[in-house]
Design an enzyme around this catalytic site. Structure first.
Site, PDB file in Angstrom:
ATOM      1  N   GLY A 137       0.805  -1.212   0.000  1.00 51.85           N
ATOM      2  CA  GLY A 137       0.000   0.000   0.000  1.00 51.85           C
ATOM      3  C   GLY A 137       0.838   1.261   0.000  1.00 51.85           C
ATOM      4  O   GLY A 137       1.815   1.397  -0.743  1.00 51.85           O
ATOM      5  N   CYS A 138       0.462   2.194   0.850  1.00 49.01           N
ATOM      6  CA  CYS A 138       1.137   3.493   0.891  1.00 49.01           C
ATOM      7  C   CYS A 138       2.583   3.396   1.367  1.00 49.01           C
ATOM      8  O   CYS A 138       3.391   4.289   1.085  1.00 49.01           O
ATOM      9  CB  CYS A 138       0.363   4.444   1.797  1.00 49.01           C
ATOM     10  SG  CYS A 138      -1.311   4.825   1.209  1.00 49.01           S
ATOM     11  N   ALA A 139       2.922   2.326   2.093  1.00 47.61           N
ATOM     12  CA  ALA A 139       4.297   2.160   2.565  1.00 47.61           C
ATOM     13  C   ALA A 139       5.244   1.743   1.453  1.00 47.61           C
ATOM     14  O   ALA A 139       6.467   1.763   1.631  1.00 47.61           O
ATOM     15  CB  ALA A 139       4.348   1.119   3.689  1.00 47.61           C
ATOM     16  N   ALA A 140       4.699   1.352   0.299  1.00 50.61           N
ATOM     17  CA  ALA A 140       5.524   0.769  -0.758  1.00 50.61           C
ATOM     18  C   ALA A 140       6.512   1.758  -1.360  1.00 50.61           C
ATOM     19  O   ALA A 140       7.562   1.346  -1.865  1.00 50.61           O
ATOM     20  CB  ALA A 140       4.640   0.182  -1.857  1.00 50.61           C
ATOM     21  N   PHE A 337       4.265   5.065   5.355  1.00 47.66           N
ATOM     22  CA  PHE A 337       3.461   4.276   6.292  1.00 47.66           C
ATOM     23  C   PHE A 337       2.326   3.604   5.531  1.00 47.66           C
ATOM     24  O   PHE A 337       1.746   4.198   4.621  1.00 47.66           O
ATOM     25  CB  PHE A 337       2.895   5.172   7.396  1.00 47.66           C
ATOM     26  CG  PHE A 337       3.908   6.093   8.017  1.00 47.66           C
ATOM     27  CD1 PHE A 337       5.006   5.582   8.684  1.00 47.66           C
ATOM     28  CD2 PHE A 337       3.772   7.470   7.913  1.00 47.66           C
ATOM     29  CE1 PHE A 337       5.951   6.434   9.252  1.00 47.66           C
ATOM     30  CE2 PHE A 337       4.704   8.331   8.472  1.00 47.66           C
ATOM     31  CZ  PHE A 337       5.805   7.809   9.150  1.00 47.66           C
TER      32      PHE A 337
END
Length: 384
Positions: A137-140, A337
């Site tokens: 997700g956004c942590a990628a 995150f």
């Protein structure tokens, strides 16, 4: 040390404002008890405008998971190449200089990964390593930077291309009326980003010299951010406790910086994932810094919304383009995150690529060379 070069970022041509989002929500979910709360949450995101790959009328329709995934593939192939060209030019490299491609996306599915199409289409070598990351997700975005750092450390003088393609509007679920879904409908936007991590620093290229990275997962929070995969596609699920995750993560950032001999409260630049206003405000509070140190993340959130893994690249692009240049040796952190709850963090120092930087050779005017690199790229000027 590996150097993260200036990212390239593009957003689609269609836009939707906060006012339009609120109006669509009022019409689609009129009379539902959770609507007033959702409207307040959307207003509090601070997202003034987002970009999407289709006109809003089509976005509000749901043609089925198969058709949406077809659109994802077509739009990815249409939009990624020119962003990649820009990123390669920023790094003063050609496609055949790249040793690995890390492709991150959580908004569609392809097998083989888009990396195979890019190698076949854009002139990358056929022995280029493929590293798709699909479920962070956004942590990628942060994870991709860290894995590129690891690759270049393990394979000195290698170059890694990172591509982030997030078409969040294709995950919109018009029938979902829980507060988390309604909030996400007003928060997420679409974007494509790319950046190169150069494994060697002898080209006079400015960027972030990557020095240390780390990952951390908050125990027993794996259900707080998730997808429910149903016949209609990906249904984003968001727990109300997510905004409070900066309290346990701030000490992790402090420890990471302290282990490197730095203070997380006294860095020169902060490239932070803009998941929402509370994330940024709380992190500023717990790191004891002024919220303006996150100004690049705030700008991304306001102008583009949460563009998932592409946020850190857009925030970093804005740091590159700011009127106040950073001196070589300036210290900073990059942090993403996402689901898990996972934090991907990197520490680095700024290099301006001049002769005074020990990582580089003699500085020179590279304007003509950059133009030549851009013109010579195999895919230059062609968008399918």
């Amino acid at each position: 040390m590996p150097i993260l070069c200036k990212p390239a970022v593009r957003v689609p041509e269609y836009t939707i404002t906060m006012e339009q989002t609120l109006e669509f929500a009022r019409k689609a979910h009129a009379g539902k008890p959770q609507l007033p709360l959702a409207l307040r949450l959307i207003e509090n995101t601070g997202v003034r405008k987002r970009h999407i790959v289709q006109p809003i009328e089509k976005t509000l329709e749901h043609p089925g998971f198969e058709e949406r995934n077809r659109i994802y593939e077509a739009e990815s192939k249409k939009r990624c190449p020119e962003v990649i060209e820009d990123a390669l030019a920023n790094a003063r490299l050609r496609a055949d200089d790249i040793d690995a491609i890390i492709y991150v996306s959580c908004t569609g599915f392809m097998m083989p990964s888009l990396t195979a199409w890019l190698i076949n289409t854009m002139g990358f070598r056929f022995d280029t390593r493929q590293i798709p990351i699909a479920q962070l997700g956004c942590a990628a975005g942060g994870a991709a930077i860290n894995r590129a750092h690891d690759f270049c450390t393990a394979h000195p003088d290698s170059n890694v291309l990172i591509v982030s393609c997030e078409l969040c509007s294709l995950c919109y679920q018009p029938s979902a009326d829980d507060v988390g879904s309604l909030l996400s409908d007003g928060l997420f936007g679409d974007a494509v980003a790319a950046a190169v991590v150069r494994g060697h620093g002898d080209a006079g290229v400015s960027g972030v010299r990557l020095e240390h990275n780390a990952s951390y997962l908050i125990p027993n929070t794996e259900e707080w951010i998730s997808y429910a995969v149903r016949d209609t596609g990906f249904h984003f699920q968001l727990d109300k406790r997510v905004p409070g995750t900066m309290e346990p993560l701030a000490p992790v950032l402090r420890q990471l910086a302290a282990g490197h001999g730095w203070s997380a409260s006294d860095l020169d630049f902060y490239i932070i994932h803009a998941g929402g206003p509370r994330i940024l405000d709380d992190l500023a509070k717990f790191l004891e810094v002024d919220r303006t140190v996150f100004r690049h993340s705030w700008s991304t959130l306001t102008e583009y919304g949460n563009i998932a893994s592409a946020v850190v690249f857009d925030a970093l692009r804005r740091r590159f383009e700011e009127d106040r240049p950073l001196p070589t040796g300036a210290t900073g952190v990059i942090a993403g995150f996402g689901p898990g709850i996972t934090a991907e963090m990197a520490l680095g120092t700024w290099t301006d690529g001049t002769a005074g930087d020990p990582a580089h050779g003699t500085a020179h005017d590279d304007t003509a060379e950059l133009a030549g690199v851009a013109a010579s790229l195999p895919y230059a000027g062609r968008i399918s």
